[in-house]
Design an enzyme around this catalytic site. Structure first.
Site, PDB file in Angstrom:
ATOM      1  N   ASN A  21       0.970  -1.141   0.029  1.00  0.00           N
ATOM      2  CA  ASN A  21       0.063   0.246  -0.009  1.00  0.00           C
ATOM      3  C   ASN A  21       1.033   1.314   0.050  1.00  0.00           C
ATOM      4  O   ASN A  21       1.567   1.537   1.156  1.00  0.00           O
ATOM      5  CB  ASN A  21      -0.907  -0.050   1.249  1.00  0.00           C
ATOM      6  CG  ASN A  21      -1.844   1.173   1.430  1.00  0.00           C
ATOM      7  OD1 ASN A  21      -1.563   2.317   0.568  1.00  0.00           O
ATOM      8  ND2 ASN A  21      -2.662   1.282   2.544  1.00  0.00           N
ATOM      9  N   PRO A  22       1.015   1.702  -1.090  1.00  0.00           N
ATOM     10  CA  PRO A  22       1.965   3.079  -1.348  1.00  0.00           C
ATOM     11  C   PRO A  22       1.547   4.340  -0.336  1.00  0.00           C
ATOM     12  O   PRO A  22       2.197   5.260  -0.069  1.00  0.00           O
ATOM     13  CB  PRO A  22       1.933   3.530  -2.882  1.00  0.00           C
ATOM     14  CG  PRO A  22       0.524   2.980  -3.126  1.00  0.00           C
ATOM     15  CD  PRO A  22       0.312   1.639  -2.331  1.00  0.00           C
ATOM     16  N   GLY A  81      -0.327  -0.589   6.457  1.00  0.00           N
ATOM     17  CA  GLY A  81      -1.017  -0.509   8.347  1.00  0.00           C
ATOM     18  C   GLY A  81      -2.149  -1.434   8.465  1.00  0.00           C
ATOM     19  O   GLY A  81      -2.427  -2.465   7.728  1.00  0.00           O
ATOM     20  N   ASP A  82      -2.805  -0.967   9.526  1.00  0.00           N
ATOM     21  CA  ASP A  82      -4.010  -1.872  10.017  1.00  0.00           C
ATOM     22  C   ASP A  82      -5.045  -2.029   8.950  1.00  0.00           C
ATOM     23  O   ASP A  82      -5.972  -2.832   8.661  1.00  0.00           O
ATOM     24  CB  ASP A  82      -4.417  -1.398  11.359  1.00  0.00           C
ATOM     25  CG  ASP A  82      -3.499  -1.487  12.306  1.00  0.00           C
ATOM     26  OD1 ASP A  82      -2.646  -2.544  12.457  1.00  0.00           O
ATOM     27  OD2 ASP A  82      -3.176  -0.579  13.005  1.00  0.00           O
ATOM     28  N   GLY A 110       2.547   0.992   8.341  1.00  0.00           N
ATOM     29  CA  GLY A 110       1.577   2.182   8.406  1.00  0.00           C
ATOM     30  C   GLY A 110       1.963   2.978   9.368  1.00  0.00           C
ATOM     31  O   GLY A 110       2.987   3.161   9.823  1.00  0.00           O
ATOM     32  N   ARG A 187       0.600  11.503  14.181  1.00  0.00           N
ATOM     33  CA  ARG A 187      -0.635  12.062  13.759  1.00  0.00           C
ATOM     34  C   ARG A 187      -1.612  11.963  14.918  1.00  0.00           C
ATOM     35  O   ARG A 187      -2.399  12.743  15.086  1.00  0.00           O
ATOM     36  CB  ARG A 187      -0.901  11.687  12.450  1.00  0.00           C
ATOM     37  CG  ARG A 187      -1.300  10.389  12.479  1.00  0.00           C
ATOM     38  CD  ARG A 187      -1.955  10.056  10.925  1.00  0.00           C
ATOM     39  NE  ARG A 187      -2.092   8.584  10.469  1.00  0.00           N
ATOM     40  CZ  ARG A 187      -3.372   8.034  10.328  1.00  0.00           C
ATOM     41  NH1 ARG A 187      -4.556   8.674  10.804  1.00  0.00           N
ATOM     42  NH2 ARG A 187      -3.425   6.756  10.148  1.00  0.00           N
TER      43      ARG A 187
HETATM   44  N1  LIG Z   1      -2.765   3.587  -3.718  1.00  0.00           N
HETATM   45  C1  LIG Z   1      -3.644   4.032  -2.625  1.00  0.00           C
HETATM   46  N2  LIG Z   1      -4.141   5.305  -2.453  1.00  0.00           N
HETATM   47  C2  LIG Z   1      -4.991   5.831  -1.732  1.00  0.00           C
HETATM   48  N3  LIG Z   1      -5.262   5.070  -0.387  1.00  0.00           N
HETATM   49  C3  LIG Z   1      -4.946   3.489  -0.649  1.00  0.00           C
HETATM   50  C4  LIG Z   1      -4.214   3.045  -1.611  1.00  0.00           C
HETATM   51  N4  LIG Z   1      -3.953   1.644  -1.461  1.00  0.00           N
HETATM   52  C5  LIG Z   1      -4.518   1.566  -0.422  1.00  0.00           C
HETATM   53  N5  LIG Z   1      -5.277   2.520   0.158  1.00  0.00           N
HETATM   54  C6  LIG Z   1      -5.925   2.973   1.497  1.00  0.00           C
HETATM   55  O1  LIG Z   1      -5.040   3.460   2.348  1.00  0.00           O
HETATM   56  C7  LIG Z   1      -5.606   3.284   3.523  1.00  0.00           C
HETATM   57  C8  LIG Z   1      -4.501   3.514   4.767  1.00  0.00           C
HETATM   58  O2  LIG Z   1      -3.869   2.521   4.746  1.00  0.00           O
HETATM   59  P1  LIG Z   1      -3.304   1.815   6.125  1.00  0.00           P
HETATM   60  O3  LIG Z   1      -4.502   1.850   7.086  1.00  0.00           O
HETATM   61  O4  LIG Z   1      -2.784   0.552   5.721  1.00  0.00           O
HETATM   62  O5  LIG Z   1      -2.145   2.748   6.497  1.00  0.00           O
HETATM   63  P2  LIG Z   1      -2.112   3.846   7.970  1.00  0.00           P
HETATM   64  O6  LIG Z   1      -3.669   4.336   8.123  1.00  0.00           O
HETATM   65  O7  LIG Z   1      -1.042   4.790   7.522  1.00  0.00           O
HETATM   66  O8  LIG Z   1      -1.719   2.772   8.932  1.00  0.00           O
HETATM   67  P3  LIG Z   1      -2.600   2.501  10.378  1.00  0.00           P
HETATM   68  O9  LIG Z   1      -3.970   1.750   9.830  1.00  0.00           O
HETATM   69  O10 LIG Z   1      -1.604   1.240  10.881  1.00  0.00           O
HETATM   70  O11 LIG Z   1      -2.648   3.496  11.266  1.00  0.00           O
HETATM   71  C9  LIG Z   1      -6.418   2.234   3.623  1.00  0.00           C
HETATM   72  O12 LIG Z   1      -8.006   2.413   3.803  1.00  0.00           O
HETATM   73  C10 LIG Z   1      -6.301   1.497   2.411  1.00  0.00           C
HETATM   74  O13 LIG Z   1      -7.365   1.138   1.824  1.00  0.00           O
END
Ligand SMILES: Nc1ncnc2c1ncn2[C@@H]1O[C@H](COP(=O)(O)OP(=O)(O)OP(=O)(O)O)[C@@H](O)[C@H]1O
Length: 386
Positions: A21-22, A81-82, A110, A187
């Site tokens: 997931n970028p 991430g989660d 994440g 954050r």
């Molecule tokens: N290419 C993309 N562009 C934008 N959003 C994306 C993309 N790929 C996935 N996502 C979304 O990004 C969101 C955030 O991802 P993720 O929860 O893994 O990271 P985080 O919020 O930084 O970590 P955590 O949940 O551990 O705090 C997810 O809801 C996922 O659906």
């Protein structure tokens, strides 16, 4: 596969699906995957058998997993991430059957990384990409949810949860801090301070079925109950606060259930001990104990909340007077609006839950706009593990 087992030769001949997931964390650099993770995975799987997919949008990971070839895939590895893990988990759960126990590898990339941190903590490992990659390469699989997953009967849809259900203060901090994604885990701290300074008052009715914690009730191999007997002083103190009998008022027509009503500022129900890499939110939680650890904040002043924030990393918040900490096998939340008409989100595994009527929460921008605000319908959460 039992704990401690490694990939069999037959499994090594299957494919490994890696979803990067970028957008996770500060913005996941795919080259970091190539540098820190790929070489380790290639110790177990031939490079040609590793399919790396960089997701292009929200929901893609879930869709890919919902349609992937289970027979010829050994595991799905999430680099994110989660939220990324939640997508993959829901994609698998939507298939039912064997998919519900399909192995998921978790590489923490994440902001919160609560699931990866909880698993690393349980295994006595550090929570970083290289260690997590090594765990995937070794093929050590631990139960993280299937027997204990919540079927969240949210208003718009059923969501399966590995980690948490949150409402009020906790969910608002999570959802509203997404605009500061570039800060990584910081954050959450910054948004928590903002929310404390500009405190919202909510009202809610929370009903829950507490689990009585007594040494006699300790089933073998249940970590959270072992903690209840008290192995580490800090954790024992936290678990001592989980006295379901003294939390909330009894409900006359529902034996064994309790109720907290009124000035409830936030609910965080956790299935795992860590709510983030530095938030030891529910020290008594274990993935397979058949219940959620509920953290309820009620009637806390700004100063009190600030104090809570400072002690969240070590688990000492559980005994704070403004916090009710109780293990529950089921709960229902009837959330009201905040006094400002803003926030009051519900999040499952950190992901915003949309409302049934679709008028609010269809997009995150809408969800943040007060003009779209209206309360959620009551939400029931049950544990899939009886
Ligand atoms: N290419 C993309 N562009 C934008 N959003 C994306 C993309 N790929 C996935 N996502 C979304 O990004 C969101 C955030 O991802 P993720 O929860 O893994 O990271 P985080 O919020 O930084 O970590 P955590 O949940 O551990 O705090 C997810 O809801 C996922 O659906």
């Amino acid at each position: 596969m039992p704990n401690g087992a490694t990939w069999s030769d037959a499994e090594k001949k299957k494919r490994l699906l890696v979803l990067v997931n970028p957008a996770a964390g500060k913005g996941n650099d795919v080259s970091a995957y190539e540098r820190d993770v790929a070489p380790v995975l290639e110790c177990a799987f031939d490079r040609a058998r590793i399919d790396v997919v960089v997701t292009t949008r929200r929901g893609e990971a879930q869709e890919r997993v919902a349609s992937m070839d289970l027979q010829n895939t050994a595991a799905v590895v999430c680099v994110g991430g989660d939220g990324t893990i939640a997508e993959v988990f829901n994609g698998l759960m939507s298939r039912g059957g064997a998919a519900e126990k399909f192995p998921i590898g978790m590489i923490p990339a994440g902001s919160g990384n609560a699931i990866a941190k909880s698993l690393a903590h349980a295994g006595g490992e550090p929570c970083d990409r290289a260690s997590a990659a090594l765990a995937v390469a070794r093929g050590h699989i631990a139960p993280a949810g299937n027997g204990d997953a919540a079927a969240t009967a949210a208003t718009a849809s059923v969501m399966h949860s590995l980690l948490s259900f949150s409402w009020g203060f906790f969910a608002d901090v999570d959802i509203e801090s997404e605009t500061m994604r570039w800060l990584g885990g910081l954050r959450f701290t910054i948004q928590a301070i903002v929310r404390i300074l500009f405190l919202r008052r909510y009202s809610a009715k929370l009903r829950f079925k507490p689990l009585a914690i007594t040494p006699d009730a300790v089933p073998a191999g249940k970590k959270s109950k072992e903690l209840a007997i008290g192995q580490e002083p800090k954790e024992a103190a936290a678990v001592a606060a989980m006295d379901g009998a003294s939390a909330g008022d009894a409900i006359a027509d529902r034996p064994g259930w309790r109720e907290i009503e009124g000035d409830v500022q936030g609910l965080w129900a956790l299935n795992l001990p860590w709510g983030g890499e530095d938030m030891y939110a529910a020290p008594g939680a274990a993935p397979d104990d058949g219940c959620y650890d509920l953290l309820v904040i009620a009637g806390a002043s700004r100063l009190s909340l600030l104090g809570l924030l400072l002690i969240f990393d070590g688990g000492a918040h559980c005994t704070h007077p403004a916090v009710t900490y109780v293990k529950a096998s089921a709960f229902e939340l009837d959330p009201g609006p905040s006094h400002t008409g803003k926030g009051g989100f519900i999040a499952v595994d950190g992901e915003l839950v949309a409302r049934a009527d679709g008028k609010w929460g269809r997009t995150r921008r809408q969800a943040r706009s007060p003009s779209h605000w209206s309360p959620y319908d009551p939400v029931g959460v049950v544990n899939a593990d009886p």
